[in-house]
Structures are given as C-alpha cells and as structure tokens.
Write an enzyme that holds these catalytic residues in place. Structure first.
Site, PDB file in Angstrom:
ATOM      1  N   ASN A   1      64.954-103.862  52.682  1.00  0.00           N
ATOM      2  CA  ASN A   1      64.041-103.933  53.820  1.00  0.00           C
ATOM      3  C   ASN A   1      62.982-102.845  53.658  1.00  0.00           C
ATOM      4  O   ASN A   1      63.305-101.713  53.284  1.00  0.00           O
ATOM      5  CB  ASN A   1      64.807-103.727  55.130  1.00  0.00           C
ATOM      6  CG  ASN A   1      65.786-104.866  55.412  1.00  0.00           C
ATOM      7  OD1 ASN A   1      65.524-106.007  55.045  1.00  0.00           O
ATOM      8  ND2 ASN A   1      66.897-104.560  56.053  1.00  0.00           N
TER       9      ASN A   1
ATOM     10  N   GLN B   1      63.247-102.179  58.382  1.00  0.00           N
ATOM     11  CA  GLN B   1      63.881-100.981  57.817  1.00  0.00           C
ATOM     12  C   GLN B   1      64.141 -99.979  58.932  1.00  0.00           C
ATOM     13  O   GLN B   1      63.249 -99.686  59.734  1.00  0.00           O
ATOM     14  CB  GLN B   1      62.964-100.354  56.752  1.00  0.00           C
ATOM     15  CG  GLN B   1      63.598 -99.141  56.069  1.00  0.00           C
ATOM     16  CD  GLN B   1      62.765 -98.594  54.920  1.00  0.00           C
ATOM     17  OE1 GLN B   1      61.642 -99.047  54.672  1.00  0.00           O
ATOM     18  NE2 GLN B   1      63.310 -97.617  54.229  1.00  0.00           N
ATOM     19  N   SER B   2      65.361 -99.475  59.000  1.00  0.00           N
ATOM     20  CA  SER B   2      65.670 -98.487  60.045  1.00  0.00           C
ATOM     21  C   SER B   2      66.019 -97.122  59.466  1.00  0.00           C
ATOM     22  O   SER B   2      65.907 -96.120  60.163  1.00  0.00           O
ATOM     23  CB  SER B   2      66.809 -98.972  60.940  1.00  0.00           C
ATOM     24  OG  SER B   2      67.979 -99.178  60.194  1.00  0.00           O
ATOM     25  N   VAL B   3      66.448 -97.064  58.215  1.00  0.00           N
ATOM     26  CA  VAL B   3      66.754 -95.777  57.582  1.00  0.00           C
ATOM     27  C   VAL B   3      65.773 -95.583  56.422  1.00  0.00           C
ATOM     28  O   VAL B   3      65.734 -96.404  55.491  1.00  0.00           O
ATOM     29  CB  VAL B   3      68.210 -95.729  57.068  1.00  0.00           C
ATOM     30  CG1 VAL B   3      68.483 -94.392  56.377  1.00  0.00           C
ATOM     31  CG2 VAL B   3      69.204 -95.936  58.209  1.00  0.00           C
TER      32      VAL B   3
ATOM     33  N   HIS C   1      67.275 -98.083  50.018  1.00  0.00           N
ATOM     34  CA  HIS C   1      68.639 -98.585  49.807  1.00  0.00           C
ATOM     35  C   HIS C   1      68.598-100.074  49.527  1.00  0.00           C
ATOM     36  O   HIS C   1      67.754-100.797  50.053  1.00  0.00           O
ATOM     37  CB  HIS C   1      69.535 -98.288  51.014  1.00  0.00           C
ATOM     38  CG  HIS C   1      68.947 -98.695  52.332  1.00  0.00           C
ATOM     39  ND1 HIS C   1      67.991 -97.926  52.988  1.00  0.00           N
ATOM     40  CD2 HIS C   1      69.167 -99.779  53.110  1.00  0.00           C
ATOM     41  CE1 HIS C   1      67.664 -98.536  54.123  1.00  0.00           C
ATOM     42  NE2 HIS C   1      68.357 -99.668  54.213  1.00  0.00           N
ATOM     43  N   ILE C   2      69.535-100.494  48.707  1.00  0.00           N
ATOM     44  CA  ILE C   2      69.715-101.927  48.444  1.00  0.00           C
ATOM     45  C   ILE C   2      70.951-102.370  49.204  1.00  0.00           C
ATOM     46  O   ILE C   2      72.027-101.776  49.062  1.00  0.00           O
ATOM     47  CB  ILE C   2      69.911-102.202  46.938  1.00  0.00           C
ATOM     48  CG1 ILE C   2      68.746-101.645  46.125  1.00  0.00           C
ATOM     49  CG2 ILE C   2      70.082-103.696  46.691  1.00  0.00           C
ATOM     50  CD1 ILE C   2      68.921-101.828  44.613  1.00  0.00           C
ATOM     51  N   HIS C   3      70.785-103.409  50.023  1.00  0.00           N
ATOM     52  CA  HIS C   3      71.941-104.035  50.670  1.00  0.00           C
ATOM     53  C   HIS C   3      72.529-105.046  49.683  1.00  0.00           C
ATOM     54  O   HIS C   3      71.781-105.824  49.074  1.00  0.00           O
ATOM     55  CB  HIS C   3      71.526-104.840  51.898  1.00  0.00           C
ATOM     56  CG  HIS C   3      70.955-104.054  53.031  1.00  0.00           C
ATOM     57  ND1 HIS C   3      71.685-103.708  54.139  1.00  0.00           N
ATOM     58  CD2 HIS C   3      69.715-103.554  53.243  1.00  0.00           C
ATOM     59  CE1 HIS C   3      70.924-103.042  54.994  1.00  0.00           C
ATOM     60  NE2 HIS C   3      69.714-102.938  54.464  1.00  0.00           N
TER      61      HIS C   3
HETATM   62  P1  5GP Z   1      67.928-100.943  57.015  1.00  0.00           P
HETATM   63  O1  5GP Z   1      67.821-101.645  58.333  1.00  0.00           O
HETATM   64  O2  5GP Z   1      67.184 -99.638  57.015  1.00  0.00           O
HETATM   65  O3  5GP Z   1      67.562-101.826  55.853  1.00  0.00           O
HETATM   66  O4  5GP Z   1      69.459-100.664  56.798  1.00  0.00           O
HETATM   67  C1  5GP Z   1      70.104 -99.502  57.162  1.00  0.00           C
HETATM   68  C2  5GP Z   1      71.584 -99.798  57.080  1.00  0.00           C
HETATM   69  O5  5GP Z   1      72.291 -98.582  57.127  1.00  0.00           O
HETATM   70  C3  5GP Z   1      72.091-100.668  58.238  1.00  0.00           C
HETATM   71  O6  5GP Z   1      72.703-101.840  57.719  1.00  0.00           O
HETATM   72  C4  5GP Z   1      73.085 -99.768  58.961  1.00  0.00           C
HETATM   73  O7  5GP Z   1      74.203-100.461  59.443  1.00  0.00           O
HETATM   74  C5  5GP Z   1      73.457 -98.771  57.870  1.00  0.00           C
HETATM   75  N1  5GP Z   1      73.840 -97.472  58.390  1.00  0.00           N
HETATM   76  C6  5GP Z   1      73.154 -96.729  59.294  1.00  0.00           C
HETATM   77  N2  5GP Z   1      73.801 -95.584  59.548  1.00  0.00           N
HETATM   78  C7  5GP Z   1      74.912 -95.597  58.766  1.00  0.00           C
HETATM   79  C8  5GP Z   1      75.983 -94.661  58.604  1.00  0.00           C
HETATM   80  O8  5GP Z   1      76.050 -93.602  59.207  1.00  0.00           O
HETATM   81  N3  5GP Z   1      76.971 -95.024  57.710  1.00  0.00           N
HETATM   82  C9  5GP Z   1      76.921 -96.192  57.015  1.00  0.00           C
HETATM   83  N4  5GP Z   1      77.941 -96.434  56.157  1.00  0.00           N
HETATM   84  N5  5GP Z   1      75.927 -97.088  57.147  1.00  0.00           N
HETATM   85  C10 5GP Z   1      74.928 -96.793  58.027  1.00  0.00           C
END
Ligand code: 5GP
Length: 156
Positions: free
Chosen positions: A129, A136-138, A142-144
C-alpha cells in the site's frame, strides 16, 4: 450503526441475524483502516511502530529475521495467513524508492517468496500500500503477504 438498523428492521432469517455482529465488525474494521490511512501524516511520522518491533521494544510474532529484513505476522490478519516483510532500514513508502534501493527490494521480494512458498503452496498475494488513497497506515515500507483462502479480485 446504519447497517445494523437496516438489517434488524428488514425481514431476514435467523442465521443472517446471527451473522450481523460479524458483518458490522467487518464494516467497522474496513472503515477504521481507511480512516487510519487518511489521518496518517507522512511528515509527522518520524518513526513508526515498526521501528519498535525491529528494536524489540514491543512484542511481535517474528517469523524471520536477518541483518537486512524482518518478517512478522500481522496483528490484524485479513486472511488465515497474513504476514509482513519489512526492511530494517527505514524507507517510509514505495514512492521513496530509488535506484539505490534495488538490492533491498530484491531481498524483500525473495524473502517474501520463500516464506510464502513454505506456508502457502496453493498461492498467495503480495501487496504494497502506498499513500493515503493506497490505504497505507504505517509509513515504514512493508510487503503484505496474504493467503490461506481463495482471494478475490478486484481488491476494495
Ligand atoms: P498498511 O495499511 O500501512 O499497508 O499496513 C499496516 C499493517 O500493519 C496493517 O495490516 C496492521 O494490521 C499492521 N500493524 C500495525 N501495527 C502493528 C503492530 O503493532 N504489530 C503488528 N504485528 N502489525 C501491526
């Protein structure tokens, strides 16, 4: 809330009513993830929760680690298998990638593929994302890796 009212007032069978809390939670989760991505300010995030995971300051379910990358299970899985592969060096988002990052990108993809092949012999999906509309939230690249059920297309 609105969904709950509509479904409760409509003429639906008992089984569907039992599913109602699950459906409401799903809708709530989907909107909260989108809201989170809308609230997240790229500039404000100097460090992220993933830096704390890398530093072992907070616990996580780590499935692979070497000097360049880390893989751990997602805390909020969207499929029976859902883990993340991240670089240890912080790159906020895909938009920040340049020619100098070829090596680390290759590492991440190869690691994702190796871990996925072991766990998901019937197929899987890689997702990155990027930015607000990419959900994207973090802001630590990162790759999911998702799998363990039939995934659908298109994604939401
Ligand atoms: P994004 O939305 O940025 O693509 O994905 C961030 C991902 O990080 C989300 O799927 C969320 O569940 C995961 N995530 C956020 N905080 C943590 C955490 O403290 N530990 C783990 N294992 N995953 C996290």
């Amino acid at each position: 809330m609105i969904l709950r009212k509509i479904l409760m007032s409509s003429n639906i069978c008992g089984n569907t009513k039992q599913l109602l809390p699950i459906m409401c939670n799903f809708v709530r989760y989907k909107s909260s993830e989108v809201e989170k991505s809308q609230r997240t300010s790229y500039a404000k995030q100097q460090t992220t929760i993933f830096d704390k995971i890398i530093a072992k300051e907070i616990p996580s379910d780590i499935i692979y680690e070497d000097d360049k990358c880390l893989a751990f299970n997602d805390v909020n899985p969207q499929a029976p298998v859902h883990f993340l592969v991240i670089p240890k060096r912080r790159i906020p988002m895909l938009d920040d990638i340049s020619d100098n990052d070829r090596d680390i990108l290759g590492e991440l993809i190869i690691r994702a593929q190796q871990l996925a092949k072991e766990r998901l012999p019937n197929g899987y999906r890689l997702v990155i994302n990027n930015g607000k509309q990419g959900c994207q939230s973090v802001y630590h690249l990162h790759i999911h890796i998702l799998g363990g059920r039939q995934l659908t297309w298109p994604p939401g």
